[in-house]
Every structure is written in structure tokens, then in C-alpha cells.
Design a protein around this motif. Structure first.
Motif, short mmCIF file in Angstrom:
data_model
loop_
_atom_site.label_atom_id
_atom_site.label_comp_id
_atom_site.label_asym_id
_atom_site.label_seq_id
_atom_site.Cartn_x
_atom_site.Cartn_y
_atom_site.Cartn_z
N ALA A 1 2.55 5.76 -11.59
CA ALA A 1 2.11 5.08 -10.37
C ALA A 1 0.67 5.41 -9.97
O ALA A 1 -0.11 4.49 -9.63
CB ALA A 1 3.06 5.39 -9.22
N PRO A 2 0.25 6.69 -9.97
CA PRO A 2 -1.14 6.98 -9.58
C PRO A 2 -2.17 6.28 -10.46
O PRO A 2 -3.17 5.76 -9.96
CB PRO A 2 -1.23 8.51 -9.70
CG PRO A 2 0.18 8.99 -9.56
CD PRO A 2 1.01 7.94 -10.22
N SER A 3 -1.92 6.24 -11.76
CA SER A 3 -2.85 5.59 -12.67
C SER A 3 -2.87 4.08 -12.46
O SER A 3 -3.94 3.44 -12.52
CB SER A 3 -2.47 5.89 -14.13
OG SER A 3 -2.56 7.27 -14.39
N ILE A 4 -1.70 3.49 -12.22
CA ILE A 4 -1.63 2.04 -11.97
C ILE A 4 -2.37 1.70 -10.68
O ILE A 4 -3.15 0.73 -10.63
CB ILE A 4 -0.16 1.58 -11.90
CG1 ILE A 4 0.51 1.76 -13.25
CG2 ILE A 4 -0.08 0.12 -11.45
CD1 ILE A 4 2.01 1.50 -13.23
N SER B 1 -0.34 1.98 -1.64
CA SER B 1 0.96 2.62 -1.83
C SER B 1 2.09 1.69 -1.40
O SER B 1 3.18 1.71 -1.98
CB SER B 1 1.03 3.92 -1.02
OG SER B 1 0.06 4.84 -1.47
N GLU B 2 1.82 0.86 -0.38
CA GLU B 2 2.84 -0.08 0.09
C GLU B 2 3.21 -1.07 -1.01
O GLU B 2 4.38 -1.42 -1.19
CB GLU B 2 2.35 -0.84 1.32
CG GLU B 2 2.27 -0.01 2.60
CD GLU B 2 1.06 0.92 2.62
OE1 GLU B 2 1.03 1.82 3.48
OE2 GLU B 2 0.15 0.76 1.76
N MET B 3 2.20 -1.55 -1.76
CA MET B 3 2.48 -2.49 -2.84
C MET B 3 3.25 -1.82 -3.97
O MET B 3 4.15 -2.41 -4.57
CB MET B 3 1.18 -3.10 -3.36
CG MET B 3 0.45 -3.97 -2.36
SD MET B 3 -1.02 -4.76 -3.04
CE MET B 3 -0.28 -5.98 -4.13
N LEU B 4 2.91 -0.56 -4.25
CA LEU B 4 3.67 0.18 -5.25
C LEU B 4 5.11 0.40 -4.79
O LEU B 4 6.04 0.43 -5.60
CB LEU B 4 3.01 1.52 -5.54
CG LEU B 4 1.96 1.56 -6.64
CD1 LEU B 4 1.38 2.95 -6.76
CD2 LEU B 4 2.53 1.10 -7.98
N SER C 1 11.08 -0.27 -5.14
CA SER C 1 12.27 -0.90 -4.56
C SER C 1 12.91 -1.88 -5.55
O SER C 1 14.13 -1.98 -5.62
CB SER C 1 11.90 -1.63 -3.27
OG SER C 1 11.43 -0.72 -2.30
N ALA C 2 12.07 -2.61 -6.30
CA ALA C 2 12.61 -3.57 -7.28
C ALA C 2 13.48 -2.87 -8.30
O ALA C 2 14.54 -3.37 -8.69
CB ALA C 2 11.46 -4.31 -7.97
N GLY C 3 13.04 -1.69 -8.74
CA GLY C 3 13.83 -0.92 -9.70
C GLY C 3 15.15 -0.47 -9.13
O GLY C 3 16.21 -0.59 -9.77
N SER D 1 0.15 -7.77 -13.36
CA SER D 1 0.19 -7.97 -11.91
C SER D 1 1.36 -7.21 -11.33
O SER D 1 2.29 -6.81 -12.05
CB SER D 1 0.32 -9.46 -11.57
OG SER D 1 1.60 -9.95 -11.98
N ILE D 2 1.33 -7.04 -10.00
CA ILE D 2 2.44 -6.38 -9.31
C ILE D 2 3.72 -7.19 -9.47
O ILE D 2 4.81 -6.62 -9.62
CB ILE D 2 2.09 -6.21 -7.81
CG1 ILE D 2 1.12 -5.04 -7.63
CG2 ILE D 2 3.34 -5.96 -6.98
CD1 ILE D 2 1.72 -3.68 -7.93
#
Length: 446
Positions: A56-59, A67-70, A75-77, A120-121
Motif C-alpha cells: 500500500a505505501p508504494s502504491i 489513504s481514504e482511496m486505499l 474494503s473491497a478485499g 487504477s484504483i
């Protein structure tokens, strides 16, 4: 020499006769192999779940996202895991354990590998959801298969061992990620994980045996031939026809059957225990490094907090599995969960000291030991024809808690609630989980 069966007819032994022989003999090579493959698949589960946290930090840095978008990706997972556990896993009771484990491995491996090429996200979220489907169903399917091949006297230990692959996979993949990501980038990590998953597909196909319980009770096409192939590998005499099975246990799998035949209170208690355990567990796994840093530990020691937690988890799972066979499943699990809360309540006494790492290890020992024991409860509570359905819905209820724990923890941390207060607040669900475990009533759960 193949054993002989005590039969009540001139044609075929009963199901109970065959199970009695399996329960009272040493494990065969086929049983060990089946348990090993199930353990390995849960290691991949742990890797697939935690890989997004490691990358996540690298993405976020590469894509310049918040962080909200991550959080949407996380949540999807989790949503995928819940859907997989509740709606995909029950199909295992129809198509078989081996077939579902194979499907899950393909889902996980394909989506993890594809994640390396996400742009993309939205794409990242879709791949995480698909991976979650496989992860959620894999845990339920491997738990059911391990419980059906393990002798009754040691069933709790072997099921716990299989589930212990999950934190072990998370731990080992963290070590790999620390070496790979800084040098080769986050996409390489997903390629390696996808390849690792792909390698297990032929292992499942050639080494994993279908459940005898499933074959005996559901009678799929060529059930006798398949059963005899397995039994000969286990050193058992082949059958001339399928064993006698009481007609009432050959009902079709259905959600409603989780609440019939005296299982209603046990099912509700199991769901409560899973939900509350997940609330505490996912709060801890999501926020331990940050909370450790907030106590004044250096960044390096704060990172080690998560590693120590997972090491304690692995030891706790194996210890719980052993003790449950000695003192009873519900009693040991309930004790582990309540001890989790007591340890969390003592956080202030260790805050700011290196000894807090010891505390994190002990908390991991207790929470994971107790939580994983719930899989054994579910495996014992439900009969073969609805076993994966029961385990899957229990995991699904827990995954809702997995959403609540981190979100509530983030809200409280954002409100500047102290670390000590957070540990007290999230110790309470562990107590509720322990009490819920104590009150589960089932003739098949000690």
C-alpha cells in the motif's frame, strides 16, 4: 494388511464402521498429505490478504492517492472474503471440497497476478474483490476437509494446524516483501505471489484427496470408484458397494439447515463469537504498528510489533489445538479469548517500554489461538452435508466484524482517543466472544 469390517449385512460395512477404523488408527500418508496441502493453501491465504498492506505505501506514493482511496481497496478485499465465505463456500457441500479448493486457488492466483498490471484504483479494487472470493471460500473448504480426514481424538489439533498456515503465510510474505519491494517494486511482489499460487494448482490436482465423508453422504457420480481409490491409498479394504448411511443425513445442503436439529442456539453463538473475535483481531492487525509508535517506540521497533504479534499467533494456534484435545474445545477457546481482554486491559503498564513487544506477542498468542479454535467448533458442530455452509456463514459473520474493527479503530484514533483506552475498548469484544463460545451447546463439541 487391509483391515476387515464388522458389518450388519452381508454386503457392506456401515459408515460408522469405517469411521471407527479411521479414528482408531495412525494417520496414513494420504491423510498427512491432505492436511499439508490444506496448510499450504492457508499460507497462500495469509499472503494474499496481507500483500495489499505491504504494498500500500508504494502504491500510494506511485499513484499519488490518499489513504481514504486505499481504504476502498482494503474494503473491497474484505467484502470479497465475506461474499466468498457466505455464498461461494456453501457450493463446496455440492461440488466437493477438492473441486472448490481448486477453483479458489485459480481465483486467488489469477487475480493476484493480474494485480501486478493494475493501472487504477478501480482495477485494483476489482482484483482484490475477486481474490477475496477465493480467500473466503478457501478457509472454509480447507477447514472442512481437514476435519473430515483427521481422527476424532486429534481433530481439533489438525484443524488448528491447517488454519495456522494463515498467520505463517502473512509472516513469511512480510519478510519477502521487505526484501523485494524496495529493490524491485510493488508489482514484482504480486507477480511472485501469483506464481506461488499457480504452483499449488497441480499439487491440489494430484495430491489432494476428496473427502470420504462427502463421497459417502452425497453420492456423486462414480462415488464408489473414487471412494475405493482413496481407501486403498489409506490402507483400507475396498468396498463392494457404498456404506450404509442413515437417510436423514443425506438431505440437501441449505442455509436453513444451520438452524434445525437443535443447532439454532449454537449457530447464533458461533456467529457472535466470530464477529466479536474479528472486531478485536482486525483492530490489532491493522493498527498495532501505529499504536506501538504512538507509545514512543522507534519506527523499527513499531514495525517489529506486527511481526512479534504474528509469531505469537502461530504458537498460540498450535497450543490451543493441543490443549483443546486435553481439556475441551469450548473451555480452552473461551479462556484464550477472555485472557486476550485481560492482557489488553493491562496495556498501560507496558506502554512506552520495549516490554510492550512481549505484550503484543502474548496478545497474538491468545487472540489467534482462541479465534482459530472457532473453526474447529464449526467443523464439529455441523454434519458433512452442511459443514462448509456452516463454516462459511460463520466466517462471513466474522468478516463483517473485520470491517467494523479497523474502521472504528481509525475513528477513535482520529479523535485522539488514547492507546490505552483503545485497547480497553477493543478488549471488550474479546470477552463477549469468549462468553459466546462458552454457551455454544452441541453434543459434538466438547
Amino acid at each position: 494388511m487391509n483391515p476387515t469390517y464388522k458389518t450388519t449385512t452381508d454386503t457392506s460395512p456401515s459408515y460408522a464402521d469405517i469411521k471407527g477404523i479411521i479414528d482408531n488408527r495412525s494417520l496414513s500418508w494420504l491423510q498427512y498429505t491432505t492436511i499439508f496441502v490444506c496448510f499450504l493453501m492457508n499460507m497462500l491465504d495469509g499472503m494474499d490478504v496481507l500483500i495489499i498492506s505491504y504494498t500500500a505505501p508504494s502504491i500510494a506514493s506511485e499513484w499519488a492517492i490518499s489513504s481514504e482511496m486505499l481504504g476502498m481497496v482494503f474494503s473491497a478485499g474484505v467484502v470479497g472474503m465475506a461474499v466468498g465465505a457466505m455464498f461461494l463456500a456453501p457450493k463446496t457441500d455440492i461440488i466437493g471440497r477438492k473441486s472448490m479448493i481448486l477453483i479458489c486457488a485459480i481465483l486467488m492466483g489469477g487475480s493476484i497476478f493480474a494485480t501486478a498490471y493494475a493501472q487504477s484504483i478501480t482495477q485494483l479494487s476489482i482484483f482484490r474483490f475477486i481474490s477475496g472470493l477465493g480467500i473466503g471460500s478457501m478457509l472454509a473448504s480447507t477447514s472442512a476437509l481437514a476435519s473430515e480426514y483427521a481422527p476424532s481424538r486429534t481433530k481439533d489439533f489438525w484443524v488448528s494446524l491447517v488454519i495456522s498456515g494463515y498467520p505463517m503465510g502473512a509472516f513469511l510474505s512480510g519478510l519477502v516483501a521487505a526484501e523485494v519491494i524496495p529493490t524491485y517494486g510493488w508489482r514484482t511482489m504480486y507477480i511472485l505471489a501469483g506464481v506461488a499460487s499457480a504452483i499449488t494448482i497441480p499439487l491440489i490436482f494430484f495430491m489432494l484427496a476428496e473427502s470420504l465423508d462427502f463421497l459417502f453422504k452425497t453420492r456423486p457420480k462414480n462415488a464408489l470408484q473414487k471412494s475405493n481409490h482413496i481407501m486403498v491409498k489409506m490402507g483400507l479394504a475396498p468396498l463392494t458397494q457404498m456404506p450404509e448411511v442413515k437417510l436423514e443425513v443425506r438431505k440437501a445442503s441449505s442455509f436453513s439447515s444451520l438452524f434445525t436439529d437443535g443447532r439454532k442456539v449454537g449457530t447464533i453463538g458461533l456467529w457472535v463469537a466470530f464477529f466479536m473475535s474479528f472486531v478485536t483481531l482486525y483492530f490489532l492487525t491493522s493498527w498495532i504498528p501505529k499504536l506501538a509508535a504512538n507509545t514512543g517506540l522507534s519506527l523499527e521497533l513499531a514495525i517489529y510489533a506486527g511481526t512479534v504479534f504474528n509469531m505469537g499467533s502461530f504458537a498460540g494456534i498450535l497450543t490451543q489445538g493441543y490443549l483443546s484435545g486435553k481439556f475441551g474445545l469450548r473451555k480452552v477457546i473461551g479462556t484464550f479469548l477472555i485472557l486476550t481482554a485481560i492482557l489488553m486491559f493491562t496495556f498501560s503498564a507496558f506502554s512506552g517500554s520495549v516490554l510492550v513487544l512481549v505484550l503484543f506477542g502474548l496478545i497474538g498468542f491468545c487472540i489467534q489461538g482462541g479465534f482459530v479454535g472457532l473453526y474447529s467448533v464449526a467443523a464439529r458442530m455441523y454434519p458433512t452435508e452442511v459443514r462448509t455452509t456452516g463454516i462459511g456463514w460463520a466466517i462471513g459473520a466474522g468478516r463483517i466484524g473485520a470491517l467494523v474493527g479497523p474502521l472504528l479503530g481509525g475513528l477513535l484514533i482520529g479523535m485522539n482517543v488514547s492507546t490505552t483506552a483503545n485497547f480497553i475498548i477493543f478488549g471488550l469484544p474479546a470477552i463477549v466472544a469468549g462468553i459466546a463460545t462458552y454457551v455454544i451447546k452441541s453434543k459434538d463439541v466438547s
